[in-house]
Design a protein around this motif. Structure first.
Motif, PDB file in Angstrom:
ATOM      1  N   SER A  95      55.406  35.874  58.199  1.00 36.02           N
ATOM      2  CA  SER A  95      56.498  34.914  58.312  1.00 36.02           C
ATOM      3  C   SER A  95      57.245  35.103  59.627  1.00 36.02           C
ATOM      4  O   SER A  95      57.322  36.216  60.172  1.00 36.02           O
ATOM      5  CB  SER A  95      57.477  35.051  57.139  1.00 36.02           C
ATOM      6  OG  SER A  95      58.083  36.330  57.140  1.00 36.02           O
ATOM      7  N   THR A 127      54.487  31.539  56.693  1.00 34.02           N
ATOM      8  CA  THR A 127      55.696  30.723  56.674  1.00 34.02           C
ATOM      9  C   THR A 127      56.432  30.836  58.007  1.00 34.02           C
ATOM     10  O   THR A 127      56.537  31.925  58.576  1.00 34.02           O
ATOM     11  CB  THR A 127      56.643  31.173  55.549  1.00 34.02           C
ATOM     12  OG1 THR A 127      55.958  31.111  54.292  1.00 34.02           O
ATOM     13  CG2 THR A 127      57.882  30.292  55.482  1.00 34.02           C
ATOM     14  N   GLY A 168      54.029  26.621  60.101  1.00 33.29           N
ATOM     15  CA  GLY A 168      53.854  27.763  59.196  1.00 33.29           C
ATOM     16  C   GLY A 168      52.564  28.512  59.437  1.00 33.29           C
ATOM     17  O   GLY A 168      52.528  29.738  59.420  1.00 33.29           O
ATOM     18  N   ASN A 172      49.980  27.024  53.869  1.00 33.23           N
ATOM     19  CA  ASN A 172      51.056  27.576  54.687  1.00 33.23           C
ATOM     20  C   ASN A 172      52.335  26.765  54.473  1.00 33.23           C
ATOM     21  O   ASN A 172      52.306  25.640  53.971  1.00 33.23           O
ATOM     22  CB  ASN A 172      50.647  27.561  56.154  1.00 33.23           C
ATOM     23  CG  ASN A 172      49.415  28.426  56.404  1.00 33.23           C
ATOM     24  OD1 ASN A 172      49.486  29.649  56.400  1.00 33.23           O
ATOM     25  ND2 ASN A 172      48.262  27.786  56.588  1.00 33.23           N
ATOM     26  N   HIS A 173      53.469  27.322  54.896  1.00 32.00           N
ATOM     27  CA  HIS A 173      54.770  26.751  54.526  1.00 32.00           C
ATOM     28  C   HIS A 173      55.718  26.711  55.726  1.00 32.00           C
ATOM     29  O   HIS A 173      55.562  27.467  56.680  1.00 32.00           O
ATOM     30  CB  HIS A 173      55.408  27.590  53.417  1.00 32.00           C
ATOM     31  CG  HIS A 173      54.470  27.935  52.307  1.00 32.00           C
ATOM     32  ND1 HIS A 173      54.091  27.025  51.332  1.00 32.00           N
ATOM     33  CD2 HIS A 173      53.790  29.084  52.027  1.00 32.00           C
ATOM     34  CE1 HIS A 173      53.245  27.600  50.499  1.00 32.00           C
ATOM     35  NE2 HIS A 173      53.039  28.846  50.900  1.00 32.00           N
ATOM     36  N   SER A 219      60.084  26.798  56.489  1.00 31.85           N
ATOM     37  CA  SER A 219      61.353  27.134  55.864  1.00 31.85           C
ATOM     38  C   SER A 219      62.293  25.923  55.904  1.00 31.85           C
ATOM     39  O   SER A 219      61.960  24.869  56.451  1.00 31.85           O
ATOM     40  CB  SER A 219      61.986  28.332  56.565  1.00 31.85           C
ATOM     41  OG  SER A 219      62.087  28.096  57.958  1.00 31.85           O
ATOM     42  N   GLY A 268      53.993  22.506  57.937  1.00 32.06           N
ATOM     43  CA  GLY A 268      53.532  23.691  57.227  1.00 32.06           C
ATOM     44  C   GLY A 268      52.233  24.230  57.787  1.00 32.06           C
ATOM     45  O   GLY A 268      51.994  25.435  57.762  1.00 32.06           O
TER      46      GLY A 268
END
Length: 297
Positions: free
Chosen positions: A39, A66, A71, A92-93, A95, A101
């Motif tokens: 992250s 992330t 991401g 994947n992300h 925030s 993402g």
């Protein structure tokens, strides 16, 4: 960087980039590797790339990372180029109040035989300032945000990826099931000779899209039947009795038969097998013996 896992890393300060890997102004060759569970508070939870130099990702899985922007990957400007070949960018992300993402691009990036799927919101942000985005074909986007419109590209298509797991090889991958639209959907031109695990490509006629090459699972046969189980007495040896048939869910498999059972039949020696035919190996006299016990496998 080859056969490597980069996982569980993170940035602490505000707006820091490259949770797993940060490449700025360098040449990068990344292959048969997995970047997962990293992250960043800024750009590129999995990888942040910027500056001059060529960055090449081949047979790479980028999963479960992330960042605020990008991401999975953030590809910055600075005169460099990034080429992504037979890779899988999934799950994947970004925030809160972030974007992309999967992949955010501010530089020059190209894709071939690559899956971008199931990332937060937009799989791709490919229209950011300074960005040049090129599909070389045969890519798969589970949504419709990556601009994959070249030959062989698939949009709004679910690749049916398995969970990130040990599927063989030195690094974890997302397996493709037999019904995945990514199977046999890639191009052999530019496809690496093996997948991320070291499995030869193509397994079938064409390379699969993504970092994983599907291999069918072969199932054991479940039964053997004999089309006929009687023969007149006093027939010469090598007289055909019947044909052997196998029940097998893998259609097209070929089978070999023998008397090599763990518990042999008491009369195996009185018979022989020719290909898929059961034959006598003696002249039978039913006044002497009229029932025979054999075991075939």
């Amino acid at each position: 960087i080859t056969d490597t896992t980069i996982s569980g890393n993170y940035t602490l300060a505000a707006d820091q980039s490259g949770g797993g890997l940060a490449i700025d102004g360098s040449v990068l060759s990344l292959s048969r590797s997995t970047i997962s569970g990293n992250s960043a508070t800024g750009y590129g939870g999995g990888i942040q790339m910027a500056g001059p130099g060529t960055k090449t990702l081949t047979n790479v899985t980028i999963s479960g990372n992330t960042a605020h922007i990008g991401g999975g990957i953030s590809n910055g400007g600075g005169g460099g180029t990034t080429d992504i070949i037979n890779s899988t960018i999934a799950n994947n992300h970004f925030s809160a109040s972030g974007i992309a993402g999967g992949v955010a691009n501010y530089g020059s990036i190209s894709f071939l035989n690559t899956i971008i799927a199931n990332n937060d919101a937009d799989n791709c942000s490919n229209n950011l300032p300074g960005g040049t985005w090129t599909s070389l074909g045969y890519n798969l986007d589970s949504a419709g945000t990556c601009g994959f419109t070249a030959t062989g590209d698939l949009q709004n298509t679910d690749p049916l990826l398995g969970l990130l797991a040990n599927n063989g090889g030195l690094t974890q991958t997302h397996a493709l099931p037999s019904g995945s639209p990514a199977v046999e959907a890639g191009t052999n031109s530019g496809c690496p000779g093996t997948d991320q695990r070291g499995v030869l490509r193509p397994y079938g006629t064409y390379c699969d899209i993504g970092a994983y090459e599907y291999e069918p699972t072969n199932h054991a046969p479940t039964d053997i039947t004999l089309t006929n189980n009687t023969v007149p007495e006093n027939q010469p040896a090598f007289t055909q009795i019947g044909s052997l048939l196998t029940t097998d869910s893998d259609l097209g498999d070929k089978h070999t038969y023998s008397f090599a059972c763990l518990v042999p039949g008491t009369d195996d020696a009185s018979f022989q097998i020719g290909s898929d035919k059961l034959l006598t190996n003696a002249v039978f006299d039913y006044e002497t013996k009229d029932t025979y016990d054999i075991c075939i496998r």
